[in-house]
Write an enzyme that holds these catalytic residues in place. Structure first.
Site, PDB file in Angstrom:
ATOM      1  N   GLY A  87       0.718  -1.069  -0.109  1.00 60.80           N
ATOM      2  CA  GLY A  87      -0.018   0.022  -0.046  1.00 60.80           C
ATOM      3  C   GLY A  87       0.746   1.093   0.078  1.00 60.80           C
ATOM      4  O   GLY A  87       1.772   1.549  -0.672  1.00 60.80           O
TER       5      GLY A  87
ATOM      6  N   GLY B  18      -2.799  -5.891  -2.168  1.00 55.50           N
ATOM      7  CA  GLY B  18      -3.604  -6.894  -1.581  1.00 55.50           C
ATOM      8  C   GLY B  18      -2.867  -8.047  -1.583  1.00 55.50           C
ATOM      9  O   GLY B  18      -2.845  -8.779  -0.336  1.00 55.50           O
TER      10      GLY B  18
END
Ligand code: AMP
Length: 393
Positions: free
Chosen positions: A352, A375
């Site tokens: 992220g 993810g």
């Protein structure tokens, strides 16, 4: 799992699942080519070894066929990076287009239209995957960012190939995760930040099995501080996670993991770059003020732990790094991770916004590995076996 280095590609057609899900502007230009760039070594390896490449990817989340999401748009960038002409087909099962696949010669590259134009792709449809498999002799998955998704081109298709392997990019991601999760060199430190505890809860819990030190920063720290009896003013806070914080602290104690929380913060009277700011104790943030970055004392404390580490995971910023007034804590942590790496530590950054931060500070080269999967990286850190990787064994 086979290694790409042990496979002979001479005269073979190779289906490579790549991740070309790149941002494209309204002039149809690729605005960040890093994902395409990172797939080039695998494509070149196959071509250099005498094979031909059939590249398959998704782009965005189209609902059926939608020209806005056509992979045709990325061809100029791909041709530029490969220095080769790239063929393209949209109806890869129709006879006229299938002909192009049959005629594909050694050294040639062909790109398939966006897989998600077919609803069968996300449904992991067997028949679709089987038809896809008939296009090639060998299957390579090089799209780490999609290995947590059970789709036709990432999982189902693999069972129809006798010869399959991870591409160079995926293998590098697997190796980096192994270095962290399996017998890492200690002391091992995880630096976890970002907005919310809830989104990283499973990561934190699993990391307690791996690390010696857990540094918690960013917005998620305020829920821990509130749980420890602090006044956090208007700082971001998740009431539903107070119990989780207690459990994490208890589990850390039982497992002998040291938890480090910020001690001071840069507090702001509004969520804005041009606000009033003051550096204060994190336990004493007044009403009307919110903590948007870690303070100077905390940066020094975190730095010390980072410098003493041999293996470092960094996931999530220490503050609202997008605003220049609140980027300093994240930047100093990034610099410290880079310095520890230069002194011989292994560092993995991913999952992220820490990747966006390290790119903002132009420190990408200073760490050992920057993961390409958001993810997929988070799910690996949660301890899950990713279906796209499992399918290759
Ligand atoms: P995540 O996607 O969970 O890693 O969260 C990243 C986001 O958290 C970034 O956009 C940061 O601006 C935000 N963030 C970090 N620290 C804070 C904070 N103290 N208050 C509010 N948001 C924060």
């Amino acid at each position: 799992m086979n290694s790409i280095k042990d496979i002979s590609f001479e005269q073979k057609k190779v289906l490579i699942r790549v991740d070309f899900n790149v941002p494209i502007n309204d002039k149809d230009q690729v605005t960040d080519n890093s994902r395409i760039k990172s797939s080039i070594p695998t494509i070149k390896h196959v071509l250099d070894q005498g094979g031909s490449c059939i590249l398959a990817s998704h782009l965005g989340r189209p609902k059926g066929v939608d020209p806005q999401f056509s992979l045709k748009k990325i061809i100029p960038e791909l041709e530029h990076l490969l220095n080769l002409k790239v063929k393209f087909i949209s109806d890869f099962f129709e006879s006229k287009d299938k002909h192009q696949v049959l005629d594909l010669k050694k050294g040639e590259v062909l790109l398939l239209e966006n897989l998600r134009f077919n609803p069968e792709e996300t449904a992991a449809d067997e028949a679709f995957a089987k038809r896809l498999s008939t296009l090639a002799d060998i299957y390579i998955n090089d799209a780490f960012g999609t290995t947590h998704r059970e789709h036709a081109s990432t999982v189902t298709v693999a069972k129809f190939f006798e010869i399959k392997c991870a591409g160079l990019l995926l293998q590098r991601e697997i190796d980096s995760l192994q270095k962290l999760l399996k017998n890492p060199k200690s002391p091992v430190t995880a630096i976890i930040g970002g907005a919310k505890v809830s989104s990283k809860l499973s990561v934190i819990v699993n990391m307690l099995n791996v690390v010696d030190n857990l540094i918690i920063g960013g917005g998620m720290a305020y829920t821990f501080i509130k749980n420890n009896g602090g006044s956090i003013g208007d700082s971001i806070f998740e009431k539903d996670c107070l119990n989780d914080c207690t459990k994490i602290i208890e589990q850390a104690r039982n497992k002998g993991v040291n938890i480090y929380l910020p001690t001071d913060v840069i507090a702001s009277n509004e969520f804005s770059d041009s606000s009033l700011k003051k550096e204060i104790n994190i336990f004493e943030i007044p009403e009307g003020w919110q903590g948007l970055d870690i303070g100077t004392q905390t940066r020094k404390e975190f730095e010390k732990i980072i410098f003493s580490s041999k293996t470092i995971l960094w996931n999530g910023p220490m503050g609202v790094f997008e605003m220049s007034s609140f980027e300093h804590g994240t930047k100093e942590v990034a610099i410290a991770v880079g310095k520890a790496t230069a002194q011989g530590a292994f560092s993995l950054v991913g999952g992220g916004d820490s990747v966006a931060a390290i790119k903002k500070f132009k420190l990408e080269q200073s760490v050992s590995c920057i993961s390409t999967g958001g993810g997929a990286m988070l799910e690996s850190l949660e301890g899950k076996v990713l279906p796209g990787i499992k399918a290759l064994s």
